[in-house]
Design an enzyme around this catalytic site. Structure first.
Site, PDB file in Angstrom:
ATOM      1  N   GLY A   1       0.819  -1.106  -0.023  1.00 18.01           N
ATOM      2  CA  GLY A   1       0.162   0.028   0.164  1.00 18.01           C
ATOM      3  C   GLY A   1       0.867   1.295  -0.009  1.00 18.01           C
TER       4      GLY A   1
ATOM      5  N   ASP B   1       2.702  -9.356   7.019  1.00 18.88           N
ATOM      6  CA  ASP B   1       2.174 -10.135   5.918  1.00 18.88           C
ATOM      7  C   ASP B   1       2.985 -11.052   5.169  1.00 18.88           C
ATOM      8  OD1 ASP B   1      -0.147  -9.053   7.430  1.00 18.88           O
ATOM      9  OD2 ASP B   1      -0.795  -7.669   5.734  1.00 18.88           O
TER      10      ASP B   1
ATOM     11  N   LYS C   1      -8.619 -36.881  20.324  1.00 17.10           N
ATOM     12  CA  LYS C   1      -9.610 -36.057  21.033  1.00 17.10           C
ATOM     13  C   LYS C   1      -9.810 -34.602  21.189  1.00 17.10           C
ATOM     14  CE  LYS C   1      -9.921 -40.091  24.414  1.00 17.10           C
ATOM     15  NZ  LYS C   1      -8.806 -40.954  24.026  1.00 17.10           N
TER      16      LYS C   1
END
Ligand code: F6P
Length: 460
Positions: free
Chosen positions: A110, A132, A255
């Protein structure tokens, strides 16, 4: 050059101060003054252009600590609109009055998009950062593979997608292998997974843990270090039947199950599960807030109460399946060694690039299997598609195994050079010495903002 400006833009990462530190050290060597702009591009919209002299008498100010997360000069998601020529003129004249001869922006995709209009008015260089890990290219010609398709719902009537690629993917060819901030974010996420695991295990539950990364699955991939059972990445549309089938197999066996999902995961039709469409930030990113919850809802529907009551007894599906977000903890705090070290080199390289007369360039971190890591300069235009846009880097499909829902063999090879020695012994020692320091109990937190505020200068 006599005076350079520097700013931090977009979401903070742990390595911003380290990048600024690298730039300061290099600027001192070259006898260049470095001015830090307060709150990213926001400073330029203020006629007084708040800024801090980061190296008076060519010495770094003591507030600048490369081991501290966040950014001492503040950040924001403001960007310069290329259509607003008047704003651009004003900004240029303000920078000129301040004597700024070149600008370094520390940011992600950006920020690089946002820098473009300024690059036509003064030399600009990007020093990369983003947890990111989506600033870069999987291979040098990747930007050419973007195509534009008509889309009545999109802001300008079209959206962009990647055409099918026939480029061979090779780790040595990646442009900007890893961005500062990514390693620390993965460390925090992997630790979060280890910790949630024991609760899921003890209470026979299915944990769905959401990690950041927007539309890129790099953070999710890296959480493999925390040994989750299933990793879901945005680049691979959700196959809910496969997740449920694998989930049941694992639940029957052990489990409990631990699932990691990137916040940008998409459903079978390519729609982001967690998109909050009302909230779009100035960089045009849709906020992604509910992926884990949406996945939980679908798993509850498909597994149903009967699965848990009949088989393990006692629980409804909604009691058995729970979600947690690692959240902003993965973006904050002390950067680990890998991030600090390469962030500093990238900051220093950014200064060199300006001094060498480069404009519209980026410092990048390259990797080669024989030579290891090194920093380089890169022409920012090579990140742009043919319409001039920079797209976030997607995790290359070769790095992920969609059947096992884990990193592929190549994915593991990708992660190893970043993480094997990513944590320094001082990082471990730091925690031992500081967290339970008795002084923390009595003393209030002292913010860097309080100190930096005293150093802010204004244009007028
Ligand atoms: O780009 C970094 C990032 O942390 C993303 O992973 C995440 O989607 C976004 O920023 C969150 O932004 P904010 O802090 O503005 O909520």
């Amino acid at each position: 050059m006599k005076r350079i400006g520097i700013l931090t833009a977009g979401g903070d990462t742990p390595a911003l101060n380290a990048t600024i530190h690298g730039a300061v050290v290099r600027a001192n060597q070259l006898k260049i003054e470095l001015y830090g702009f307060i709150k990213g591009f926001n400073s330029f919209f203020n006629p007084r252009v708040p800024h801090v002299h980061l190296n008076p008498l060519f010495q770094g100010i003591p507030e600048l600590d490369p081991t501290k997360g966040g950014t001492l000069i503040g950040s924001s998601r403001d960007y310069v609109d290329p259509e607003k020529k008047k704003d651009l003129d004003l900004i240029t004249s303000r920078l000129k009055k301040l004597g700024i001869e070149g600008l370094i922006a520390i940011g992600g995709d950006g920020t690089l998009n946002g820098l473009q209009p300024l690059a036509e008015r003064l030399p600009t260089v990007l020093a990369p950062k983003t947890i990111d890990n989506d600033l870069g290219l999987n291979y040098p010609n990747e930007a050419d593979e973007w195509v534009r398709v008509n889309d009545s719902g999109a802001p300008h009537g079209y959206s962009y997608r990647r055409a099918e690629s026939n480029t061979v993917f090779d780790l040595n060819q990646i442009v900007n292998y890893a961005t500062p901030g990514y390693a620390t974010a993965v460390m925090v996420s992997a630790q979060g997974i280890e910790r949630v695991r024991t609760t899921a295990e003890s209470h026979r539950r299915i944990a769905i843990i959401e990690v950041m990364g927007r539309n890129s699955g790099h953070i999710a991939l890296g959480t493999a270090y925390g040994q989750p059972d299933i990793i879901l990445i945005p680049e691979c549309p959700l196959n809910i039947e496969r997740v449920v089938e694998r989930g049941k197999y694992l639940y029957d066996l052990q489990k409990h199950v631990v699932i990691v999902c990137g916040e940008g995961i998409v459903d079978e039709r390519g729609h982001e599960l967690g998109a909050v469409f009302k909230s779009v930030d100035p960089a045009g990113n849709v906020a992604l807030a509910g992926a884990a919850e949406a996945l939980r809802t679908r798993m509850i529907e498909l597994l149903g109460d009967r699965y848990f009551q009949g088989y393990r007894r006692g629980h409804s599906a909604s009691e058995a399946i729970f979600t947690r977000k690692v959240g902003h903890t993965q973006r904050g705090g002390r950067p680990i060694l890998f991030d600090r070290f390469y962030a500093a080199l990238l900051g220093s390289k950014a200064v060199d690039l300006l001094v060498e007369g480069r404009n519209n360039a980026a410092s990048i971190l390259q990797y080669h299997s024989e030579k290891g890591f090194h920093v380089e300069g890169y022409d920012a235009n090579r990140f742009r598609d043919r319409w001039g846009l920079i797209h976030a880097r997607y995790l290359h499909p070769a790095l992920y195994d969609p059947k096992l829902m884990k990193p592929s063999k190549l994915g593991i090879e990708y992660l190893l050079p970043i993480f094997t020695d990513a944590i320094g012994s001082d990082d471990a020692e730091h925690m031992r010495q500081t967290l339970f320091d008795p002084g923390n109990l009595a003393q209030p937190y002292h913010s860097i903002n309080t100190d930096v505020h005293k150093r802010i200068h204004y244009l007028e």
